[in-house]
Design a protein around this motif. Structure first.
Motif, PDB file in Angstrom:
ATOM      1  N   VAL A   1      10.871  -4.764 -11.362  1.00 29.77           N
ATOM      2  CA  VAL A   1      11.187  -4.085 -10.045  1.00 29.77           C
ATOM      3  C   VAL A   1      11.700  -2.822  -9.839  1.00 29.77           C
TER       4      VAL A   1
ATOM      5  N   PHE B   1       9.447  -0.690 -13.176  1.00 27.58           N
ATOM      6  CA  PHE B   1       8.406  -0.714 -14.313  1.00 27.58           C
ATOM      7  C   PHE B   1       7.116  -1.444 -12.464  1.00 27.58           C
ATOM      8  N   GLY B   2       5.957  -0.564 -12.297  1.00 25.09           N
ATOM      9  CA  GLY B   2       5.197  -1.123 -11.140  1.00 25.09           C
ATOM     10  C   GLY B   2       5.696  -0.497 -10.030  1.00 25.09           C
ATOM     11  N   ILE B   3       5.502   0.691  -9.833  1.00 21.44           N
ATOM     12  CA  ILE B   3       6.395   1.228  -8.674  1.00 21.44           C
ATOM     13  C   ILE B   3       5.642   2.005  -7.996  1.00 21.44           C
ATOM     14  N   CYS B   4       4.300   1.996  -8.226  1.00 14.87           N
ATOM     15  CA  CYS B   4       2.865   2.635  -7.860  1.00 14.87           C
ATOM     16  C   CYS B   4       2.474   1.570  -6.339  1.00 14.87           C
TER      17      CYS B   4
ATOM     18  N   PHE C   1       4.547  -1.199  -5.977  1.00 23.56           N
ATOM     19  CA  PHE C   1       5.304  -1.299  -5.074  1.00 23.56           C
ATOM     20  C   PHE C   1       5.639  -0.606  -3.699  1.00 23.56           C
TER      21      PHE C   1
ATOM     22  N   ASN D   1      -1.192  -1.104 -12.713  1.00 27.66           N
ATOM     23  CA  ASN D   1      -0.360  -2.118 -12.910  1.00 27.66           C
ATOM     24  C   ASN D   1       0.752  -2.088 -14.154  1.00 27.66           C
ATOM     25  N   CYS D   2       1.642  -1.375 -14.401  1.00 29.34           N
ATOM     26  CA  CYS D   2       2.416  -1.046 -15.678  1.00 29.34           C
ATOM     27  C   CYS D   2       3.006  -2.613 -15.519  1.00 29.34           C
TER      28      CYS D   2
ATOM     29  N   MET E   1       1.455  11.134  -5.109  1.00 28.64           N
ATOM     30  CA  MET E   1       2.777   9.597  -5.077  1.00 28.64           C
ATOM     31  C   MET E   1       1.688   9.235  -6.762  1.00 28.64           C
TER      32      MET E   1
ATOM     33  N   MET F   1       4.531   6.805 -10.520  1.00 24.07           N
ATOM     34  CA  MET F   1       6.043   6.593 -10.146  1.00 24.07           C
ATOM     35  C   MET F   1       6.467   6.243 -11.630  1.00 24.07           C
ATOM     36  N   CYS F   2       6.689   4.678 -11.579  1.00 23.90           N
ATOM     37  CA  CYS F   2       7.346   4.384 -13.177  1.00 23.90           C
ATOM     38  C   CYS F   2       8.171   5.656 -13.945  1.00 23.90           C
TER      39      CYS F   2
ATOM     40  N   TYR G   1       7.839   3.250 -22.270  1.00 19.58           N
ATOM     41  CA  TYR G   1       7.471   4.018 -21.101  1.00 19.58           C
ATOM     42  C   TYR G   1       5.908   5.068 -22.032  1.00 19.58           C
TER      43      TYR G   1
ATOM     44  N   LEU H   1       3.092   3.715 -21.973  1.00 24.08           N
ATOM     45  CA  LEU H   1       2.719   3.175 -20.427  1.00 24.08           C
ATOM     46  C   LEU H   1       2.135   3.919 -20.271  1.00 24.08           C
TER      47      LEU H   1
ATOM     48  N   VAL I   1      -1.388   3.323 -18.757  1.00 21.48           N
ATOM     49  CA  VAL I   1      -1.622   2.728 -17.300  1.00 21.48           C
ATOM     50  C   VAL I   1      -0.883   4.044 -16.501  1.00 21.48           C
TER      51      VAL I   1
ATOM     52  N   CYS J   1      -0.784   6.202 -13.662  1.00 19.04           N
ATOM     53  CA  CYS J   1      -2.202   6.544 -12.567  1.00 19.04           C
ATOM     54  C   CYS J   1      -3.190   8.044 -12.376  1.00 19.04           C
TER      55      CYS J   1
END
Lengths: 191, 214
Positions: free
Chosen positions: A18, A23-26, A28, A113-114, B28, B31-32, B107, B110, B113, B115
């Protein structure tokens, strides 16, 4: 043994998924309002990532590589993860209804969750063996949990403080996360 | 807005994704990649367009299949559809734009995933006809593209003193290295959200005043 120590420190502090890799900011930002939910989410994610690292390694090396279907990696991995999350959900519902209730909607969200997919892909890219993959998955997840808990703790305090109105909510949390990331950069020289 | 009826139009749906419910600044979501690839404006644009491609096609196919997919297995089905398009764009980029693929790295994979894509599949494409779903995909995708391009332009300007690779800052400018690193991403996005909230508030205030006058 030294490989494992490197993985441990690397995944939790130096290359924290993070704080140092985005990665996994949502989850977070989304699940860090309360310390308790953050803890539950962290533990559920830790479990899923550890088991997913194990199974995706097996899928990659015993299914995709022998059949030379590596280009289906994304598809295969995300299916493994989705199935795992479903299994965890069903198991929790039967075994521990209280925890199931507490996690609620966050459980199915682990699929998207990435961190989970990123760890699985990176394990393969880094050429880890089965044991190293599983261990690195576990450590990466602990790193995720650590940063989630840190931000949740800070945000609980921020609720009580008198912040300017335009800083409340996400902007404040983002800037706080930026400060945390600066702190995490300090671990850069450890390895 | 003259059209106050509940009926969704192609244009209205498109603008909804682009502005009203902008995925990055309002919902929001996603975000990644928003933070991960936005160190240079070019990366932001290409990541945004790749995501738009996947979003439009997954929305289209999920919408076409919405009456066939049983409710119980809808999430795995959506994931398979989305992952197929992600694999397609990933392979195309590896073939035609290998340098860009190397920069964007994991990325791209990714996107599956992200959202935004999942949320639009579940909350829009599963309930609406194909044409509207495509409009929603385009609007959301371009809204995402514009947001991350803006963010990456700001970061590139301060982090490298250039925009889209062209140096714009005077030679005496010392690039702020931190803007290219993780903390810079978080802080820039936080500051941009403050600015955008302020603009929204001003726009809403003006809207109210005009209503009062009328």
């Amino acid at each position: 043994m030294s490989t494992f120590l490197t993985i441990l420190i690397g995944q939790i502090l130096v290359n924290n998924y993070v704080m140092c890799q985005f990665f996994g900011i949502c989850p977070f930002l989304g699940v860090s309002k309360k310390f308790d939910t953050a803890l539950g989410m962290g533990l559920a994610v830790t479990f899923v990532i550890t088991v997913a690292s194990f199974f995706t390694w097996l899928v990659q090396n015993f299914l995709l590589v022998p059949l030379s279907l590596e280009y289906l990696q994304t598809l295969a991995f995300i299916l493994v993860i989705a199935v795992l999350v479903q299994v965890v959900e069903m198991a929790l519902k039967k075994l521990s209804p209280t925890l199931y209730q507490a996690l609620g909607v966050y459980l199915p969200l682990i699929t998207t969750n990435c961190v989970v997919l990123a760890v699985a892909i990176n394990n393969i890219t880094d050429g880890y063996n089965l044991l190293e993959s599983t261990f690195s998955g576990c450590c990466a997840a602990l790193g995720f949990t650590l940063s989630l808990l840190l931000l949740a703790g800070i945000r609980e305090r921020m609720e009580l403080s008198n912040m300017p109105k335009w800083m409340q909510g996400f902007p404040g949390a983002l800037i706080m996360a930026g400060m945390m990331a600066i702190a995490f950069m300090g671990f850069g020289g450890l390895i | 807005m003259a059209d106050t009826s509940k009926k969704l139009t192609f244009w209205g749906t498109f603008m909804n994704g682009l502005v009203t419910e902008n995925p990055t600044f309002t919902l929001m979501l996603g975000m990644c990649p928003t933070l991960g690839v936005t160190t240079a404006a070019m990366n932001g644009v290409s990541m945004g367009l790749a995501t738009t491609f996947v979003l439009v096609f997954s929305n289209l196919f999920i919408s076409l299949l919405r009456n066939i997919i049983p409710d119980k297995v809808r999430i795995p089905s959506y994931i398979v559809i989305i992952a197929s398009f992600v694999t397609m764009i990933d392979l195309m980029m590896q073939a035609y734009l290998p340098d860009l693929r190397a920069v964007l790295g994991t990325y791209i994979q990714l996107i599956v995933v992200n959202c935004i894509i999942f949320a639009r599949a579940e909350s829009f494409a599963a309930k609406n006809p194909p044409a509207l779903s495509v409009a929603d995909g385009l609007g959301m995708g371009l809204g995402f593209t514009i947001s991350i391009t803006l963010l990456s332009m700001v970061r590139e300007l301060f982090g490298s003193g250039s925009v889209f690779g062209y140096t714009v800052m005077p030679a005496s400018y010392q690039p702020m290295a931190i803007m290219n690193m993780v903390p810079g991403g978080f802080i820039t996005l936080g500051l941009m959200m403050i600015v955008i909230n302020a603009i929204k508030k001003m726009a809403a205030g003006r809207g109210r005043r005009e209503e009062g006058l009328a």
